[in-house]
Motif scaffolding. Structure first.
Motif, PDB file in Angstrom:
ATOM      1  N   GLU A   1      21.576  -6.671 -10.051  1.00 20.88           N
ATOM      2  CA  GLU A   1      21.033  -5.422  -9.505  1.00 20.88           C
ATOM      3  C   GLU A   1      19.996  -5.732  -8.428  1.00 20.88           C
TER       4      GLU A   1
ATOM      5  N   LYS B   1      32.798  -8.887 -13.311  1.00 22.11           N
ATOM      6  CA  LYS B   1      31.562  -8.182 -12.932  1.00 22.11           C
ATOM      7  C   LYS B   1      30.461  -9.237 -12.806  1.00 22.11           C
TER       8      LYS B   1
ATOM      9  N   SER C   1      23.769  -0.481  -9.132  1.00 23.91           N
ATOM     10  CA  SER C   1      24.237  -1.442 -10.138  1.00 23.91           C
ATOM     11  C   SER C   1      24.490  -2.774  -9.439  1.00 23.91           C
TER      12      SER C   1
ATOM     13  N   THR D   1      27.360  -8.971 -13.497  1.00 23.42           N
ATOM     14  CA  THR D   1      26.499  -9.012 -14.690  1.00 23.42           C
ATOM     15  C   THR D   1      27.125  -9.884 -15.782  1.00 23.42           C
TER      16      THR D   1
ATOM     17  N   ARG E   1      23.706  -2.319 -21.839  1.00 25.93           N
ATOM     18  CA  ARG E   1      24.726  -2.390 -20.793  1.00 25.93           C
ATOM     19  C   ARG E   1      25.013  -1.007 -20.203  1.00 25.93           C
ATOM     20  N   GLY E   2      25.249  -0.976 -18.923  1.00 23.58           N
ATOM     21  CA  GLY E   2      25.492   0.294 -18.246  1.00 23.58           C
ATOM     22  C   GLY E   2      24.195   1.029 -17.922  1.00 23.58           C
ATOM     23  N   GLY E   3      23.061   0.336 -18.110  1.00 23.78           N
ATOM     24  CA  GLY E   3      21.759   1.005 -18.044  1.00 23.78           C
ATOM     25  C   GLY E   3      21.296   1.474 -16.678  1.00 23.78           C
ATOM     26  N   SER E   4      22.023   1.162 -15.619  1.00 21.69           N
ATOM     27  CA  SER E   4      21.609   1.694 -14.311  1.00 21.69           C
ATOM     28  C   SER E   4      21.687   3.224 -14.297  1.00 21.69           C
TER      29      SER E   4
HETATM   30  N1  ASP Z   1      25.181  -4.128 -14.365  1.00 20.85           N
HETATM   31  C1  ASP Z   1      24.842  -3.663 -15.675  1.00 20.85           C
HETATM   32  C2  ASP Z   1      26.063  -3.707 -16.562  1.00 20.85           C
HETATM   33  O1  ASP Z   1      27.124  -4.164 -16.140  1.00 20.85           O
HETATM   34  C3  ASP Z   1      24.220  -2.308 -15.638  1.00 20.85           C
HETATM   35  C4  ASP Z   1      25.002  -1.243 -14.927  1.00 20.85           C
HETATM   36  O2  ASP Z   1      25.921  -1.510 -14.165  1.00 20.85           O
HETATM   37  O3  ASP Z   1      24.709  -0.057 -15.164  1.00 20.85           O
HETATM   38  O4  ASP Z   1      25.996  -3.301 -17.683  1.00 20.85           O
END
Ligand code: ASP
Length: 438
Positions: free
Chosen positions: A116, A49, A38, A51, A184-187
């Protein structure tokens, strides 16, 4: 030798200190050959963060507001990591290019994905692993949907030539050759795709908690960790509010029968939680796996004598919900009654209209509304075929002096859902937890 794919979340890679922990974890096990990263997350409460800052850069450009200072903050975070780790990689040309592209109206997905990308470059140098850009092997089709077949083939072929690699998470390539991100959170999703493509023995998802807990720690003091959970149990629990993983991350590995192991980068000795393929659940007869719940539901209880012989009664109710665009959660029914359970927020403004339509079209004997209800799901394969589990649950709640307003048990028997008043929610969760966990 078996292959492990290790995905590290933002808090695991937020600083040089965290990066060192990550390196120790990877070097401790040679089978951790592919690492998905991430962008750097929060280092402390109130931190930003990367992102989020990148999305903010994009917003600045949209409104023609200068973003130099913001970009300096982002650059500084990466420079600090590189300097503290004594790495030789020169980030300047990368940052210069990214900044230029942001200035010249790069897409929001491109901008968001750069956290990323840079973090992947840094970690690959720190580990001495190859760097592979997912834009070259994770694809979306012309409708913007993830192209599973093409991706799996390409990732498998590409990684076959690399003993070890670091792969940035969160993005891939759209059908027109541009960067496209997952949600979001897609890693988490990227990790799952890579695990499936290399036929990993396990997909390790490293984060800042030691897996799932049996209940919300804000309600139950020090709840036990869930050691093993099946994918369908997880689905039930996360539907009711407990989440650590991106929902879409589950499908690629679930299909391939690869377990996910949620681990804590800060406590690497803790074995975390293993999410297993449904086909091989270790049935823990007589025990539960977890409890989750949510507040703020409304129950619309509809009563009609001889409901059974009024064919189409339930269909008419459901079409009223449909035409008003109201999703329902549960639909428990009795001989002459049926209850509709919906989220307060979904019906509040439409209540009068819906009630009027039900009265006119279904002609019930009575309609009662119970607002501010909470639903609590007690989940576990161990409950199926075990007599007495429901009795144990209801007795515990009754002993706590709580009135159960609704009961619903799925036919799969892996959950029992009860409805109680909002004010009794926490007390009921504790009563259930202590009835099953000693
Ligand atoms: N960096 C991206 C986010 O904050 C993806 C991830 O962390 O999974 O959503």
């Amino acid at each position: 030798m078996s292959i492990k794919v290790a995905k590290f979340g933002g808090s695991s890679l937020a600083s040089a200190e965290q990066m060192r922990k990550v390196r120790d974890i990877i070097l401790a096990d040679k089978s951790r050959r592919y690492v998905v990263v991430s962008a750097p997350g929060k280092r402390y409460n109130g931190d930003s963060k990367i992102t989020d800052l990148l999305y903010l850069c994009h917003a600045h450009v949209q409104y023609s507001v200068p973003f130099n200072e913001l970009f300096d903050i982002i650059s500084e975070r990466f420079f600090n990591i590189v300097n503290e780790l004594n790495l030789s990689i020169d980030l300047n040309p990368y940052l210069k290019e990214i900044k230029h592209k942001i200035e010249t109206n790069a897409s929001v997905d491109y901008i968001a994905s750069r956290g990323e990308y840079l973090n992947g470059l840094i970690l690959s140098e720190f580990l001495g692993y190859d760097f592979i850009d997912p834009a070259e092997m994770i694809f979306f089709d012309e409708y913007g949907s993830f192209d599973s077949k093409k991706t799996q083939e390409t990732v498998a072929n590409r990684l076959a030539n690399h003993e070890n690699a670091v792969i940035p998470g969160f993005y891939g390539c759209s059908s027109n050759g541009k960067i496209k991100t997952f949600s979001r959170g897609g890693s988490d999703v990227t990790g799952s795709i890579v695990a499936r493509a290399v036929k990993a023995s396990v997909y390790e998802n490293w984060t800042d908690v030691s897996g799932f807990l049996m209940a919300d720690p804000r309600i139950v003091d020090n709840p036990k960790r869930i050691e093993e959970i099946t994918y369908d149990e997880l689905r039930e629990l996360s539907y009711m509010g407990a989440t650590v993983l991106h929902e879409d991350a589950v499908f690629p590995v679930r299909e391939a029968g690869i377990p996910i192991n949620i681990r804590n980068t800060n406590i690497p000795d803790n074995p975390g939680t293993i999410i297993l393929n449904d086909k091989s659940p270790k049935i823990r007869a007589g025990s539960i796996t977890g409890i989750a719940g949510r507040k703020d539901f409304t129950v619309i209880a509809i009563q009609k004598n001889l409901m059974k012989s009024d064919i189409g009664f339930v269909r008419r109710i459901l079409s009223i919900l449909e035409s008003n665009n109201i999703p329902f959660e549960h639909l428990p029914s009795g001989i002459d009654n049926i209850s509709i359970i919906v989220e307060n927020s979904k019906i509040e403004k439409k209540m009068e209209k819906v009630l009027r339509e039900i009265s006119e079209q279904c002609k019930p004997d009575s309609i009662d509304i119970y607002p501010d209800m909470a639903l609590i799901a007690t989940v576990g394969h161990g409950m199926a075929y075990t007599p007495g589990m429901a009795a144990q649950l209801f007795t515990a709640v009754a002993k706590a002096g709580i009135n159960i307003r609704m009961i619903d048990q799925g036919s799969s028997e892996i959950n029992i859902i009860i409805g109680v008043e909002n004010k009794d929610f926490e007390k009921a969760v504790r009563a259930i937890y202590y009835a099953f966990v000693v």
